[in-house]
Design an enzyme around this catalytic site. Structure first.
Site, PDB file in Angstrom:
ATOM      1  CB  CYS A 192      -0.907  -0.024   0.950  1.00  0.00           C
ATOM      2  SG  CYS A 192      -1.630   1.566   1.631  1.00  0.00           S
ATOM      3  CB  CYS A 206       0.640   1.500   4.283  1.00  0.00           C
ATOM      4  SG  CYS A 206      -1.266   1.058   4.061  1.00  0.00           S
ATOM      5  CB  CYS A 250      -0.601  11.678  56.869  1.00  0.00           C
ATOM      6  SG  CYS A 250      -1.212  13.065  55.792  1.00  0.00           S
ATOM      7  CB  CYS A 300      -2.178  10.363  53.859  1.00  0.00           C
ATOM      8  SG  CYS A 300      -0.666  11.418  53.965  1.00  0.00           S
TER       9      CYS A 300
END
Length: 314
Positions: A66, A69, A212, A215
């Site tokens: 092709c 392509c 934490c 957190c």
């Protein structure tokens, strides 16, 4: 930030199947680097397995004879390099693999399709009919990756930063903060470089400590983010209370700290702290923007994000 190989394999993660016609993908190397290394080579036999493995892929359906392509080949190679670790770029010769060509309704060459897979099934596939330039195709790829992330986060329409994500209900195992969610990569001072810097992928990293409170509040949203971005951007976490070396190296002075880290060729391209809303949707939007910046940098685009703006018309 963004995950690759088995991860990026995103983010998720989104395996973008690009069907580039007739570009003999196993072409000769250009200036010492074989562009084919960045491409996943598909056949009838491995198509489903490879696409499922990479979550989101751009599939390029082509034939060696092709002409169009062949013309697309240099742009496709540039795209593969730019999206490495962000969106999987693949190719299949439908002249030798007619079964795959028939299954995906390939009637013209080249054909490029974005394919998203989760839980072993195809979420969606979308053909690309835009300009055959790396920048334009990268913009399409990032948009499709964003759609895959939205779908996984339960967002029905719009971008990752527009709507709320569902809150995760599962708690992590007591012995490991994110032990209940495989999508969150657990890091340590000793594994940080090996997993992050050596990956060649974009990452989102949370620096946290188990004691934490903020957190702990972030945890369900971070878990949702990890699941949504799986295969697109890698989401990780590191306990800087137990890994002070990493915390010091990355200048962590408050918890949690979230950073987007982009890596290519074994070194950190950039790192950027996130200070926005601690919701999965908002963080996903930030992650995709940073992934787009990484793609732009690899494609030599000086400004703008591949996922945020339309590529300029040549």
């Amino acid at each position: 930030m963004v995950r690759g190989s088995s991860t990026m394999k995103l983010i998720a993660a989104l395996s973008l199947a690009v069907a580039l016609c007739a570009v003999t993908v196993r072409a000769a190397p250009a200036e010492g680097a074989d562009p084919a290394e960045d491409l996943v080579h598909l056949t009838n036999a491995n198509f489903d397995e490879e696409i499922a493995k990479h979550d989101v892929a751009g599939v390029f359906f082509y034939a060696p004879w092709c002409g169009h392509c062949k013309n697309l080949k240099p742009e496709w190679e540039s795209l593969a390099k730019g999206l490495q670790g962000v969106v999987t770029v693949a190719a299949i010769d439908v002249d030798s693999n007619k079964e795959a060509g028939s299954k995906y309704g390939i009637r013209s060459l080249p054909t490029i399709k974005a394919i998203s897979v989760s839980k072993g099934k195809v979420d969606f596939e979308e053909a690309y009919d835009g300009e055959r330039k790396a920048k334009a195709m990268a913009s399409f790829a990032m948009k499709q990756a964003g759609k895959a992330v939205d779908a996984r986060l339960g967002i029905k329409s719009g971008s990752s930063g527009d709507k709320k994500a569902k809150k995760e209900a599962k708690a992590a195992k007591a012995s490991q903060f994110y032990g209940s969610v495989d999508a969150v990569v657990d890091l340590s001072s000793s594994t940080f470089n090996k997993k992050v810097v050596s990956s060649g992928e974009p990452w989102m990293v949370e620096f946290y400590a188990p004691w934490c409170g903020h957190c702990k509040n972030l945890k369900p949203e971070w878990e949702s983010l990890a699941k949504g971005l799986q295969g697109v951007v890698t989401v990780a976490a590191i306990d800087v209370d137990s890994n002070k070396e990493a915390g010091s190296k990355y200048g962590i002075r408050s918890l949690p700290t979230i950073k987007a880290i982009s890596v290519s060729k074994g070194k950190v391209d950039f790192e950027e702290a996130y200070d926005g809303e601690r919701k999965a949707k908002a963080m996903a939007s930030f992650a995709m923007k940073q992934a787009g910046k990484a793609v732009d940098a690899r494609l030599g685009i000086k400004s703008g994000s591949s996922g945020d703006k339309k590529a300029k018309k040549e």
